[in-house]
Write a protein that holds these residues in place. Structure first.
Motif, PDB file in Angstrom:
ATOM      1  N   ARG A  61       0.828  -1.210   0.000  1.00 42.35           N
ATOM      2  CA  ARG A  61       0.000   0.000   0.000  1.00 42.35           C
ATOM      3  C   ARG A  61       0.858   1.254   0.000  1.00 42.35           C
ATOM      4  O   ARG A  61       0.468   2.285  -0.557  1.00 42.35           O
ATOM      5  N   ALA A  62       2.038   1.162   0.616  1.00 45.52           N
ATOM      6  CA  ALA A  62       2.941   2.313   0.676  1.00 45.52           C
ATOM      7  C   ALA A  62       3.713   2.509  -0.626  1.00 45.52           C
ATOM      8  O   ALA A  62       4.405   3.519  -0.781  1.00 45.52           O
ATOM      9  N   GLY A  63       3.619   1.539  -1.535  1.00 45.11           N
ATOM     10  CA  GLY A  63       4.269   1.695  -2.834  1.00 45.11           C
ATOM     11  C   GLY A  63       5.650   1.103  -2.935  1.00 45.11           C
ATOM     12  O   GLY A  63       6.491   1.614  -3.674  1.00 45.11           O
ATOM     13  N   ILE A  64       5.899  -0.007  -2.232  1.00 44.53           N
ATOM     14  CA  ILE A  64       7.234  -0.601  -2.270  1.00 44.53           C
ATOM     15  C   ILE A  64       7.635  -1.021  -3.681  1.00 44.53           C
ATOM     16  O   ILE A  64       8.814  -0.962  -4.047  1.00 44.53           O
ATOM     17  N   ASP A  65       6.665  -1.419  -4.496  1.00 48.22           N
ATOM     18  CA  ASP A  65       6.992  -1.884  -5.844  1.00 48.22           C
ATOM     19  C   ASP A  65       7.300  -0.737  -6.802  1.00 48.22           C
ATOM     20  O   ASP A  65       7.740  -0.975  -7.928  1.00 48.22           O
ATOM     21  N   ARG A  66       7.070   0.491  -6.361  1.00 53.75           N
ATOM     22  CA  ARG A  66       7.436   1.664  -7.171  1.00 53.75           C
ATOM     23  C   ARG A  66       8.644   2.388  -6.591  1.00 53.75           C
ATOM     24  O   ARG A  66       9.181   3.303  -7.218  1.00 53.75           O
ATOM     25  N   ALA A  67       9.073   1.992  -5.389  1.00 51.62           N
ATOM     26  CA  ALA A  67      10.134   2.722  -4.696  1.00 51.62           C
ATOM     27  C   ALA A  67      11.499   2.467  -5.330  1.00 51.62           C
ATOM     28  O   ALA A  67      11.826   1.343  -5.717  1.00 51.62           O
ATOM     29  N   ASP A  68      12.284   3.525  -5.421  1.00 54.12           N
ATOM     30  CA  ASP A  68      13.674   3.393  -5.865  1.00 54.12           C
ATOM     31  C   ASP A  68      14.582   3.054  -4.686  1.00 54.12           C
ATOM     32  O   ASP A  68      15.579   2.354  -4.838  1.00 54.12           O
TER      33      ASP A  68
END
Length: 222
Positions: A61-68
Motif C-alpha cells: 500500500r505504501a508503494g514498495i513496488d514503485r520505490a527506488d
C-alpha cells in the motif's frame, strides 16, 4: 526519486523533511498514530501511512513496488530486518538502506543483502570521539543546506538541567538528543533519562537552537 521510509520517529521525520525539500517523492510508514499526526504537523503535508511496516500488504500500500530506495529506520533491529527481508523478495527490488541499532547485528544485515548498513551507535561514537576544543556547545556536522546540525554539549556542574529528566528540560521543538556519554558508557537516552554533571550529549537540532540549548543545559555560568 521515490523513497519509502519505514519508521516515523524523529530521525525518520527529519529525513523525510530533507528529502521532500530536495523534491523527492516520499512515503513514511509508521505504526504509532500519535507520530503520524506529529509528522503531518512538522512536514505540513500528508506523507505518512499508518500501519505495521513489517507486513508485506502494508508495504505494498505504501508503494514498495514503485520505490527506488527503501529505508528501514525503526528503533528495533528485528523490525528493520523484517523490512529488509520483505524488500529483497520483491520482483522490483529497491535499493535497501537499513539502520542498525546494535553493532552486533551489522553482519546479519550485510549477510541478507542489505545494500547500505548504517550502524547508528558507531556513527555517534565517532562523533563523540572527535577532538573539538572550542566552546561547550560545538557543531560536529552541519547537514545538507545547513537545516540541521549535529551538536556536542558537555553538561557543567551548575547546569539548570542537572537532576531533571530530559522530557522536563524544555528542549527546542526541532531538537532531539540522539546519544549521551556518561562515565565512558554510551547511552541512547529517553525522555525519562536524568541529566547529570559531566554528561556529553550529541544533539540533532537546527543551528539557531544553540542559544536556547545553551540557556537550558549550560545556563548563565557556562
Amino acid at each position: 526519486m521515490r523513497i519509502l521510509i519505514v519508521g516515523g520517529g524523529k530521525v525518520g521525520t527529519y529525513l523525510a523533511k530533507a528529502l521532500l525539500e530536495e523534491r523527492h517523492e516520499v512515503c513514511v510508514v509508521e505504526s504509532d498514530p500519535r507520530r503520524v499526526h506529529e509528522m503531518a504537523n512538522i512536514l505540513e503535508r500528508d506523507v505518512a501511512l499508518l500501519g505495521d511496516g513489517c507486513r508485506p500488504d502494508v508495504l505494498e500500500r505504501a508503494g514498495i513496488d514503485r520505490a527506488d530506495v527503501l529505508v528501514a529506520d525503526t528503533g528495533d533491529d528485528e523490525d528493520n530486518l523484517a523490512v529488509v527481508l520483505i524488500a529483497r523478495k520483491r520482483e522490483r527490488r529497491p535499493r535497501i538502506i537499513a539502520r542498525v541499532n546494535n553493532p552486533k547485528n551489522e553482519a546479519i544485515f550485510e549477510s541478507v543483502g542489505t545494500d547500505t548498513v548504517i550502524p547508528a551507535t558507531e556513527i555517534v561514537l565517532r562523533a563523540i570521539a572527535q577532538e573539538i576544543d572550542v566552546e561547550r556547545i560545538a557543531p560536529l556536522i552541519t547537514l545538507r543546506k545547513g537545516n540541521l546540525a549535529l551538536l556536542k554539549l558537555s553538561v557543567p556542574e551548575r547546569s539548570p538541567a542537572r537532576g531533571s529528566a530530559i522530557s522536563e528540560i524544555g528542549l527546542p521543538h526541532d531538537c532531539v538528543i540522539v546519544a549521551l556519554e556518561r562515565d565512558g558508557e554510551l547511552l541512547i537516552p529517553s525522555g525519562e533519562t536524568i541529566v547529570a554533571t559531566g554528561d556529553t550529549m550529541v544533539i540533532l537540532a537546527k543551528p539557531e537552537a544553540r542559544g536556547q540549548l545553551r540557556d537550558n543545559l549550560i545556563g548563565s555560568h557556562g
